[in-house]
Every structure is written in structure tokens, then in C-alpha cells.
Write an enzyme that holds these catalytic residues in place. Structure first.
Site, PDB file in Angstrom:
ATOM      1  CE  LYS A  46      -4.793  -0.456  -2.683  1.00 34.11           C
ATOM      2  NZ  LYS A  46      -5.699  -1.510  -2.201  1.00 34.11           N
ATOM      3  CE1 TYR A  81      -1.261  -0.242  -3.681  1.00 26.70           C
ATOM      4  CE2 TYR A  81      -0.227   1.275  -2.139  1.00 26.70           C
ATOM      5  CZ  TYR A  81      -0.956   0.124  -2.380  1.00 26.70           C
ATOM      6  OH  TYR A  81      -1.388  -0.654  -1.333  1.00 26.70           O
TER       7      TYR A  81
HETATM    8  N1  LIG Z   1       1.386  -5.550   1.736  1.00 24.55           N
HETATM    9  C1  LIG Z   1       1.413  -4.318   2.193  1.00 24.55           C
HETATM   10  O1  LIG Z   1       2.432  -3.851   2.726  1.00 24.55           O
HETATM   11  C2  LIG Z   1       0.176  -3.439   2.109  1.00 24.55           C
HETATM   12  C3  LIG Z   1       0.189  -2.156   2.690  1.00 24.55           C
HETATM   13  C4  LIG Z   1      -0.965  -1.366   2.628  1.00 24.55           C
HETATM   14  C5  LIG Z   1      -2.098  -1.850   2.004  1.00 24.55           C
HETATM   15  N2  LIG Z   1      -2.080  -3.094   1.450  1.00 24.55           N
HETATM   16  C6  LIG Z   1      -3.297  -3.554   0.780  1.00 24.55           C
HETATM   17  O2  LIG Z   1      -3.724  -4.770   1.370  1.00 24.55           O
HETATM   18  C7  LIG Z   1      -4.300  -5.615   0.373  1.00 24.55           C
HETATM   19  C8  LIG Z   1      -3.624  -6.970   0.417  1.00 24.55           C
HETATM   20  O3  LIG Z   1      -2.228  -6.806   0.342  1.00 24.55           O
HETATM   21  P1  LIG Z   1      -1.273  -8.051   0.040  1.00 24.55           P
HETATM   22  O4  LIG Z   1       0.132  -7.596   0.252  1.00 24.55           O
HETATM   23  O5  LIG Z   1      -1.800  -9.231   0.741  1.00 24.55           O
HETATM   24  O6  LIG Z   1      -1.562  -8.164  -1.543  1.00 24.55           O
HETATM   25  P2  LIG Z   1      -0.736  -8.790  -2.770  1.00 24.55           P
HETATM   26  O7  LIG Z   1       0.169  -7.788  -3.376  1.00 24.55           O
HETATM   27  O8  LIG Z   1      -0.179 -10.095  -2.367  1.00 24.55           O
HETATM   28  O9  LIG Z   1      -1.957  -8.965  -3.797  1.00 24.55           O
HETATM   29  C9  LIG Z   1      -3.213  -9.433  -3.371  1.00 24.55           C
HETATM   30  C10 LIG Z   1      -3.757 -10.392  -4.345  1.00 24.55           C
HETATM   31  O10 LIG Z   1      -4.222  -9.708  -5.520  1.00 24.55           O
HETATM   32  C11 LIG Z   1      -4.118 -10.635  -6.564  1.00 24.55           C
HETATM   33  N3  LIG Z   1      -4.163 -10.049  -7.899  1.00 24.55           N
HETATM   34  C12 LIG Z   1      -3.177  -9.428  -8.577  1.00 24.55           C
HETATM   35  N4  LIG Z   1      -3.582  -9.143  -9.822  1.00 24.55           N
HETATM   36  C13 LIG Z   1      -4.860  -9.602  -9.938  1.00 24.55           C
HETATM   37  C14 LIG Z   1      -5.802  -9.643 -10.989  1.00 24.55           C
HETATM   38  N5  LIG Z   1      -5.527  -9.152 -12.212  1.00 24.55           N
HETATM   39  N6  LIG Z   1      -7.007 -10.212 -10.764  1.00 24.55           N
HETATM   40  C15 LIG Z   1      -7.303 -10.759  -9.554  1.00 24.55           C
HETATM   41  N7  LIG Z   1      -6.450 -10.735  -8.512  1.00 24.55           N
HETATM   42  C16 LIG Z   1      -5.234 -10.176  -8.713  1.00 24.55           C
HETATM   43  C17 LIG Z   1      -2.773 -11.301  -6.303  1.00 24.55           C
HETATM   44  O11 LIG Z   1      -2.696 -12.536  -7.010  1.00 24.55           O
HETATM   45  C18 LIG Z   1      -2.768 -11.467  -4.807  1.00 24.55           C
HETATM   46  O12 LIG Z   1      -3.209 -12.723  -4.364  1.00 24.55           O
HETATM   47  C19 LIG Z   1      -4.132  -4.892  -0.966  1.00 24.55           C
HETATM   48  O13 LIG Z   1      -5.331  -4.226  -1.304  1.00 24.55           O
HETATM   49  C20 LIG Z   1      -3.047  -3.881  -0.681  1.00 24.55           C
HETATM   50  O14 LIG Z   1      -3.122  -2.731  -1.505  1.00 24.55           O
HETATM   51  C21 LIG Z   1      -0.974  -3.908   1.484  1.00 24.55           C
END
Ligand SMILES: NC(=O)c1ccc[n+]([C@@H]2O[C@H](COP(=O)([O-])OP(=O)(O)OC[C@H]3O[C@@H](n4cnc5c(N)ncnc54)[C@H](O)[C@@H]3O)[C@@H](O)[C@H]2O)c1
Length: 295
Positions: A191, A187
Site C-alpha cells: 500500500k 499489506y
Molecule cells: N476494510 C478496511 O478496514 C480498510 C481499511 C483501510 C483501507 N482499506 C482499503 O479499502 C479498499 C476496500 O476495502 P474492503 O474492505 O471493501 O475490501 P475487501 O477486503 O472486501 O476486498 C475488496 C475486493 O477485492 C476483491 N478481490 C480479492 N482478490 C481479488 C482478485 N484476485 N482479483 C480481483 N478482485 C479481488 C474481493 O473479492 C473484494 O470484493 C481496499 O483497497 C482496502 O485495502 C480497507
């Protein structure tokens, strides 16, 4: 549609009126993608939104329980705001699907002004020491978290350059783009790479007035699916949602501002970076983490 001046240039319209935004990973009920779509639509943008089809074992429990409709439902919400909307199913781990998805957006809207690379690989299988990390998992994380961000940038920026109206590309990165943690090799590395891509593409695209920035959130209350959280809950004899609640609580305790981020906190930063007030900002990586990390 935007107004065109007599010199053939677009006249400035308030907010994002007349603009088209493409947001990946937009189907989650409580995800950053949906919050971002709604914020940009509220600012006036028409929206293309994309996500992968997920089977029930890959969905968070609340989405299964409520029979959440993913990007189709979010698309209806956009239209309820009076904006145009185009939901497209696309697996970002498959490059030809990415190219087709961008073509579909161009066919429908004829332009893309804002790209938000928000999707990420479903987390959990990566949460092991580096010695136990399967190469397939590493590759999967890179294909969605990094390579798809590169390909969306490449295909969309070509259209932005051709249109000559500038543009905004906003990559959702993470605290983990700046500070890795144990059991986070795939991860974090995927990132960290997004910040390198953000800086390099900001420099490549600056001559075309296309600004590229990253947003680095700390933990967010998104109810995202995590295989690791599901296993941990099972081992403790509690529900996945109860375990998630404990994580939300401990995140609040570890955050100077005393709460976990909501998706809207991240969407607010995206909206700023997409707007006119951010026109002189490019190649940056903004933290949205309640004071957890300062660089
Ligand atoms: N949730 C957290 O705590 C957190 C923390 C830091 C950063 N982020 C970043 O924020 C962003 C959004 O986070 P979130 O928790 O809403 O995301 P999430 O884990 O719910 O995933 C976001 C979306 O990506 C889609 N996805 C997964 N595999 C895929 C594929 N093969 N093709 C197309 N789409 C695909 C999923 O269906 C989902 O709707 C991400 O980039 C994540 O890395 C999240």
C-alpha cells in the site's frame, strides 16, 4: 452520451452524467467497492464493475448466509438507478485478464472517464511477523494491491489519452500506506507502493488532464473477509461476526471522531475526487480516518 460542442469538445454536464466509471473489487455486500459504485451511479455515471469469483471459504459469513450475488447484484442495483452497468469477472492477479477486462469495458461503453482501483488481496495470511511471512503471500499481495493498480492505470490511461477528454484515477490506499504496524509487512509495503505509483502517474498523466489521487482510509466497517479474524474467532470460541464486532468497537474507541468509518465515508471522497470540483487536485493522498493519522 455527452453533448459535443461545435468545436468538437465535450460540453460540461452536471455531476458525472455521460461519464463511465470502472470500479475494481466491487462485489462485496458491505465493501467500499459497492458503496463507490452506487455513489458514482447516483452522480450520473454508467458503471463497469469487476471482481474475482470467490469460493465460499473466501467469503464473509453474511454473504454466505444471504447468498449475496456479488457484482451481478450490484449491477442490478446500478440499473435500478437508470444507469448502464457491465459486471465483469476478472482475477487481478492475472495480468492478461486485466487487459481483457479493460478491452471489454471499451467494447461496451467506448470510453472510461473514471478508474477506481479498490480491490485488494484477501487479508489474514499476511498477518505474521516478517520472519514468518511466506514469499507466496508477499507476491500475492503485491500482485493485487500494487501490480494490478499499475496495470489498470496503464491500460485505462492509454484509452483516456486517446479519447482526449482527460480523466480521473483514484487509488484506494490505506492508513497502512503511511504508517506500518507489526505483522503488516506485505499489506503495508504493497500500500505504500500505491502512493509512489499515484504520485508518478499523476505527473506522467498531468499533460493529458488525467488526475491521479489516492484515498487513505483507516479501519472501515466493511465486513471484509479476513482469514486471521476467522482463526482468532475460532480460538476464542465465538463467531467470526462477534469477533468482527469487537474490532469495530475498539476501532471506535481508538478514533478521535468516535466511530469506525463506513464504506460510504470513503465513497464520498472518491466521488469528490471524480467530480469537477477536484479538477485542480492531483498526486495527493487524502486520509479518511476520523482523525487517526495526520500526515
Ligand atoms: N476494510 C478496511 O478496514 C480498510 C481499511 C483501510 C483501507 N482499506 C482499503 O479499502 C479498499 C476496500 O476495502 P474492503 O474492505 O471493501 O475490501 P475487501 O477486503 O472486501 O476486498 C475488496 C475486493 O477485492 C476483491 N478481490 C480479492 N482478490 C481479488 C482478485 N484476485 N482479483 C480481483 N478482485 C479481488 C474481493 O473479492 C473484494 O470484493 C481496499 O483497497 C482496502 O485495502 C480497507
Amino acid at each position: 452520451m455527452p453533448k459535443i460542442s461545435r468545436e468538437g469538445r465535450e460540453e460540461f454536464l452536471p455531476g458525472l452524467n455521460g461519464k463511465v466509471a470502472l470500479v475494481t473489487g466491487a462485489g462485496g455486500m458491505r465493501g467500499v467497492g459497492r458503496a463507490t459504485v452506487m455513489k458514482l451511479a447516483d452522480q450520473g455515471a454508467d458503471i463497469a464493475l469487476t471482481d474475482v469469483h470467490r469460493e465460499i471459504p473466501d467469503l464473509p459469513p453474511a454473504e454466505v448466509r444471504t447468498e449475496w450475488g456479488g457484482i451481478d447484484t450490484v449491477s442490478t442495483e446500478v440499473e435500478a438507478l437508470g444507469r448502464r452497468s457491465l459486471p465483469i469477472y476478472c482475477d487481478l492477479s492475472d495480468p492478461p485478464q486485466i487487459e481483457r477486462m479493460v478491452d471489454q469495458v471499451m467494447d461496451e461503453f467506448g470510453r472510461i472517464d473514471v478508474l477506481v482501483n479498490n480491490a485488494r488481496a484477501i487479508i489474514g495470511k499476511d498477518k505474521v511477523p516478517v520472519t514468518d511471512l511466506e514469499k507466496e503471500v508477499w507476491d500475492h499481495f503485491f500482485s493485487i494491491n500494487t501490480t494490478a493498480v499499475f496495470l489498470c492505470t496503464k491500460y485505462v490511461a492509454k484509452h483516456m489519452i486517446q479519447a482526449g477528454n482527460g480523466g480521473r484515477i483514484i487509488n484506494i490506499a490505506s492508513n497502512a500506506s503511511k504508517q506500518a504496524s507489526a505483522n503488516g509487512a506485505a499489506y503495508s509495503a504493497s500500500k505504500f507502493a500505491v502512493l509512489g505509483l499515484t504520485q508518478a502517474s499523476a505527473m506522467d498523466l498531468a499533460p493529458y488532464n488525467i488526475n491521479v489521487n489516492a484515498v487513505c482510509p483507516g479501519p472501515i466497517n466493511t465486513d471484509r473477509m479476513s482469514y486471521w479474524e476467522r482463526d482468532q474467532a475460532e480460538q476464542r470460541g465465538i463467531t467470526q461476526e462477534e469477533f468482527r464486532g469487537q474490532i469495530v468497537e475498539s476501532s471506535a474507541q481508538n478514533t478521535p471522531l468516535g466511530r469506525i468509518a463506513e464504506s460510504e465515508d470513503v465513497a464520498n471522497m472518491v466521488s469528490f475526487l471524480a467530480g469537477e470540483d477536484a479538477s485542480f487536485i492531483t498526486g495527493q493522498a487524502y486520509n479518511v480516518n476520523g482523525g487517526q493519522l495526520f500526515h
